[in-house]
Design a protein around this motif. Structure first.
Motif, PDB file in Angstrom:
ATOM      1  N   ASP A 115       4.421  30.058 -45.027  1.00 42.48           N
ATOM      2  CA  ASP A 115       4.464  29.154 -43.655  1.00 42.48           C
ATOM      3  C   ASP A 115       2.873  28.553 -43.393  1.00 42.48           C
ATOM      4  O   ASP A 115       2.009  29.425 -43.789  1.00 42.48           O
ATOM      5  N   PRO A 116       3.011  27.550 -42.670  1.00 42.02           N
ATOM      6  CA  PRO A 116       1.701  26.939 -42.473  1.00 42.02           C
ATOM      7  C   PRO A 116       0.860  28.018 -41.423  1.00 42.02           C
ATOM      8  O   PRO A 116       1.368  28.641 -40.891  1.00 42.02           O
ATOM      9  N   VAL A 117      -0.550  27.828 -41.810  1.00 36.94           N
ATOM     10  CA  VAL A 117      -1.162  28.816 -40.968  1.00 36.94           C
ATOM     11  C   VAL A 117      -2.191  27.761 -39.989  1.00 36.94           C
ATOM     12  O   VAL A 117      -2.738  26.770 -40.445  1.00 36.94           O
ATOM     13  N   SER A 118      -1.996  28.320 -38.824  1.00 33.39           N
ATOM     14  CA  SER A 118      -2.716  27.421 -37.835  1.00 33.39           C
ATOM     15  C   SER A 118      -4.480  27.362 -37.968  1.00 33.39           C
ATOM     16  O   SER A 118      -5.105  28.363 -38.677  1.00 33.39           O
ATOM     17  N   ILE A 119      -5.186  26.443 -37.600  1.00 33.83           N
ATOM     18  CA  ILE A 119      -6.588  26.558 -37.637  1.00 33.83           C
ATOM     19  C   ILE A 119      -7.108  27.671 -36.690  1.00 33.83           C
ATOM     20  O   ILE A 119      -6.561  27.805 -35.295  1.00 33.83           O
ATOM     21  N   PRO A 120      -8.160  28.689 -37.265  1.00 34.81           N
ATOM     22  CA  PRO A 120      -8.338  29.690 -36.443  1.00 34.81           C
ATOM     23  C   PRO A 120      -9.609  29.507 -35.398  1.00 34.81           C
ATOM     24  O   PRO A 120     -10.146  28.485 -35.658  1.00 34.81           O
ATOM     25  N   HIS A 121      -9.555  30.265 -34.098  1.00 32.77           N
ATOM     26  CA  HIS A 121     -10.349  30.032 -33.251  1.00 32.77           C
ATOM     27  C   HIS A 121     -11.675  30.698 -33.815  1.00 32.77           C
ATOM     28  O   HIS A 121     -11.815  31.427 -34.787  1.00 32.77           O
ATOM     29  N   ASP A 122     -12.882  30.106 -33.281  1.00 35.71           N
ATOM     30  CA  ASP A 122     -14.076  30.838 -33.666  1.00 35.71           C
ATOM     31  C   ASP A 122     -14.206  32.110 -32.825  1.00 35.71           C
ATOM     32  O   ASP A 122     -14.834  32.297 -31.908  1.00 35.71           O
ATOM     33  N   ASN A 123     -13.859  33.072 -33.591  1.00 41.93           N
ATOM     34  CA  ASN A 123     -13.668  34.501 -33.031  1.00 41.93           C
ATOM     35  C   ASN A 123     -14.345  35.494 -34.049  1.00 41.93           C
ATOM     36  O   ASN A 123     -14.887  34.914 -34.875  1.00 41.93           O
ATOM     37  N   HIS A 124     -14.251  36.681 -33.670  1.00 37.64           N
ATOM     38  CA  HIS A 124     -14.746  37.755 -34.674  1.00 37.64           C
ATOM     39  C   HIS A 124     -14.185  37.750 -35.779  1.00 37.64           C
ATOM     40  O   HIS A 124     -14.693  37.943 -36.716  1.00 37.64           O
ATOM     41  N   GLY A 125     -12.872  37.733 -35.762  1.00 36.96           N
ATOM     42  CA  GLY A 125     -12.060  37.675 -37.141  1.00 36.96           C
ATOM     43  C   GLY A 125     -12.742  36.759 -38.088  1.00 36.96           C
ATOM     44  O   GLY A 125     -12.782  36.929 -39.326  1.00 36.96           O
ATOM     45  N   SER A 126     -12.824  35.386 -37.539  1.00 41.38           N
ATOM     46  CA  SER A 126     -13.098  34.096 -38.407  1.00 41.38           C
ATOM     47  C   SER A 126     -14.542  34.445 -38.493  1.00 41.38           C
ATOM     48  O   SER A 126     -15.011  34.199 -40.122  1.00 41.38           O
ATOM     49  N   ARG A 127     -15.663  34.886 -37.902  1.00 39.68           N
ATOM     50  CA  ARG A 127     -17.043  34.902 -38.338  1.00 39.68           C
ATOM     51  C   ARG A 127     -17.228  36.426 -38.979  1.00 39.68           C
ATOM     52  O   ARG A 127     -17.964  36.171 -39.949  1.00 39.68           O
ATOM     53  N   GLY A 128     -16.478  37.224 -39.132  1.00 37.18           N
ATOM     54  CA  GLY A 128     -16.612  38.497 -39.761  1.00 37.18           C
ATOM     55  C   GLY A 128     -16.127  37.982 -41.333  1.00 37.18           C
ATOM     56  O   GLY A 128     -16.669  38.568 -42.240  1.00 37.18           O
ATOM     57  N   LEU A 129     -15.056  37.296 -41.559  1.00 32.37           N
ATOM     58  CA  LEU A 129     -14.876  36.620 -42.768  1.00 32.37           C
ATOM     59  C   LEU A 129     -15.869  36.023 -43.345  1.00 32.37           C
ATOM     60  O   LEU A 129     -16.146  36.220 -44.534  1.00 32.37           O
ATOM     61  N   VAL A 130     -16.604  35.103 -42.416  1.00 34.48           N
ATOM     62  CA  VAL A 130     -17.667  34.306 -43.202  1.00 34.48           C
ATOM     63  C   VAL A 130     -18.734  35.118 -43.682  1.00 34.48           C
ATOM     64  O   VAL A 130     -19.241  34.969 -44.739  1.00 34.48           O
ATOM     65  N   ALA A 131     -19.083  36.229 -42.743  1.00 32.83           N
ATOM     66  CA  ALA A 131     -20.077  37.063 -42.872  1.00 32.83           C
ATOM     67  C   ALA A 131     -20.015  37.677 -44.540  1.00 32.83           C
ATOM     68  O   ALA A 131     -20.736  38.000 -45.312  1.00 32.83           O
ATOM     69  N   ILE A 132     -18.678  38.228 -44.466  1.00 37.72           N
ATOM     70  CA  ILE A 132     -18.122  39.055 -45.444  1.00 37.72           C
ATOM     71  C   ILE A 132     -18.233  38.249 -46.854  1.00 37.72           C
ATOM     72  O   ILE A 132     -18.598  38.776 -47.814  1.00 37.72           O
TER      73      ILE A 132
END
Length: 466
Positions: A115-132
């Motif tokens: 299913d479509p995935v919404s644009i994520p908020h700029d939160n810890h999950g998203s920032r954590g993924l970028v760092a990882i």
């Protein structure tokens, strides 16, 4: 209504106000990707992060517009315009992913079966993924594609790509970042996070997989355990099985036997004809080309931007379709199926080449972005069915709002010991859309179905047993 007035200078746009400011930013990103104006992988990574920020900005504008409409109890085109900007920004993310993945549909398509995935908020999950991703990239995992910046990659959170000669190797991961509440006896203790990375079928390139990342100390609200993790792991496993399956070798996926087939097609996108048609449309406001007996394309242009009324009121569209003959071959009762560029947002992933990667002038791509150029594709359903029957198949078309997707295709095949079986070939809607949006003729669909039949005959003993 009078034909679209011919105008040459590409200065206008169908967007105004906030939507115009945002689409101009999308255009700037698009021009950079089209020219591939990057010196290093870090430049591409920065492009990706900035594009995600623009998508978030667009999503915030959409939310604000919805709130405004509720308060003021008014309706206009502002919301639809912002949603189209978001669609363009997401498809630009798709274009980046297609480019990095070498346009390999065998990798891309399995990751879109969700299913479509919404644009994520700029939160810890998203920032954590970028760092990882940054850490893993520095440890030799390859270049990371953030699925959040795309619409076509819907399974997993990031795909790492390495290139070894002409071969691309990928690893897809799922990441979860959870805030750990400090102990009650020491509520001022440093903020800690638990990071979980899931790999399905892939081994980490090193035994010691511990690392430190820095995140904003402000925690997310506590959440219950996410049950979606198990479902996502199953989807990742399914996608991996389809990506890594051996050609013409039965394998089990989602509890059923499946076969991956791959073949060559002589059908090619008609880019030369498309470029000529676009040039004519930019000069006169209108042009059309017939791809073959089943497909045709119409090009509308206005430098000030095309309104819906100008498109629907263009009388030459109907006359050109009738004169093209795509309704005269096969049973005309099934009519035509149409599609547009720019495409409207929809639930299923757009499994065909993003228009940013078309072999057309960059200005024409920007014309599509701003609504100055609209491409209208028409497919004769009866003509397509007739072409499939011409290469030895039986076709049934149930009554449906989506006849190409519901089309049933049958063929007799030889099984073990010469026994005859009737095989049905389905899920071909994706290939019809490839034809329409990539300007290929029905020969491409014929080649796809013939490849599927040949593969089925080769692998039938392994599917049903000797």
């Amino acid at each position: 209504m009078a034909p679209v007035e011919p105008q040459r200078e590409a200065t206008g746009s169908t967007y105004t106000g906030e939507a115009l400011a945002l689409i101009q930013q999308v255009e700037a990103f698009a021009r950079q990707l089209i020219s591939f104006n990057f010196s290093t992988a870090s430049d591409i990574w920065e492009f990706q992060i900035n594009l995600l920020s623009l998508q978030r900005e667009t999503q915030k504008s959409i939310s604000n517009e919805k709130t405004r409409r509720k308060i003021e109890k008014t309706k206009d085109d502002s919301l639809q315009a912002l949603q189209m900007v978001r669609q363009h920004a997401r498809r630009l993310g798709d274009a980046l992913a297609w480019t990095i993945l070498g346009n390999d549909r065998g990798i891309i398509y399995p990751l879109g079966e969700n299913d479509p995935v919404s644009i994520p908020h700029d939160n810890h999950g998203s920032r954590g993924l970028v760092a990882i991703c940054e850490v893993l990239a520095s440890r030799g995992w390859g270049f990371p594609i953030l699925h959040d910046v795309t619409d076509c990659l819907r399974i997993g959170d990031a795909t790492f790509v390495t290139i070894d000669g002409k071969e691309r190797k990928t690893r897809t991961i799922e990441s979860k970042t959870r805030h750990i509440e400090p102990p009650r006896e020491n509520p001022t203790a440093s903020t800690q996070y638990e990071v979980t990375i899931s790999f399905v079928g892939h081994e980490a390139p090193e035994k010691d997989f511990k690392f430190d990342i820095e995140l904003d100390p402000e925690p997310d609200p506590p959440r219950r355990p996410d049950r979606r993790i198990d479902r996502q792991a199953k989807r990742m496993h399914s996608a991996l099985m389809k990506q890594s399956a051996q050609i013409d070798t039965p394998f089990i996926v989602d509890g059923s036997k499946a076969v991956l087939s791959r073949g060559e097609s002589n059908a090619r996108s008609r880019w030369g004809e498309v470029r000529e048609a676009i040039a004519e449309a930019r000069s006169t406001g209108y042009s059309s080309i017939k791809i073959d007996d089943a497909f045709m394309c119409i090009f509308l242009y206005n430098s000030a931007g095309l309104s819906a009324e100008a498109i629907t009121g263009e009388e030459r569209i109907v006359s050109d379709i009738v004169q093209s003959g795509i309704l005269s071959k096969g049973d005309p009762q099934y009519g035509i199926v149409t599609s547009f560029l720019p495409e409207e947002p929809k639930r299923s992933a757009c499994n065909y080449l993003p228009f940013y990667l078309y072999s057309i002038p960059p200005e024409a791509i920007c014309d599509i972005l701003h609504g100055r150029l609209v491409i209208f594709s028409a497919a004769g359903v009866g003509a397509i069915a007739s072409a499939i029957e011409d290469v030895g198949f039986r076709v049934e078309i149930p009554k449906s709002d989506h006849p190409l997707h519901s089309m049933r295709i049958f063929s007799e095949i030889s099984g073990p010991s010469g026994k005859r079986f009737t095989a049905e070939f389905g899920h071909l809607g994706i290939h019809f859309m490839e034809c329409a949006h990539e300007f290929m003729g029905v020969e491409y669909v014929q080649d796809v179905i013939l490849t599927m039949k040949t593969s089925t005959e080769k692998t039938l003993p392994g599917i049903i047993g000797d």
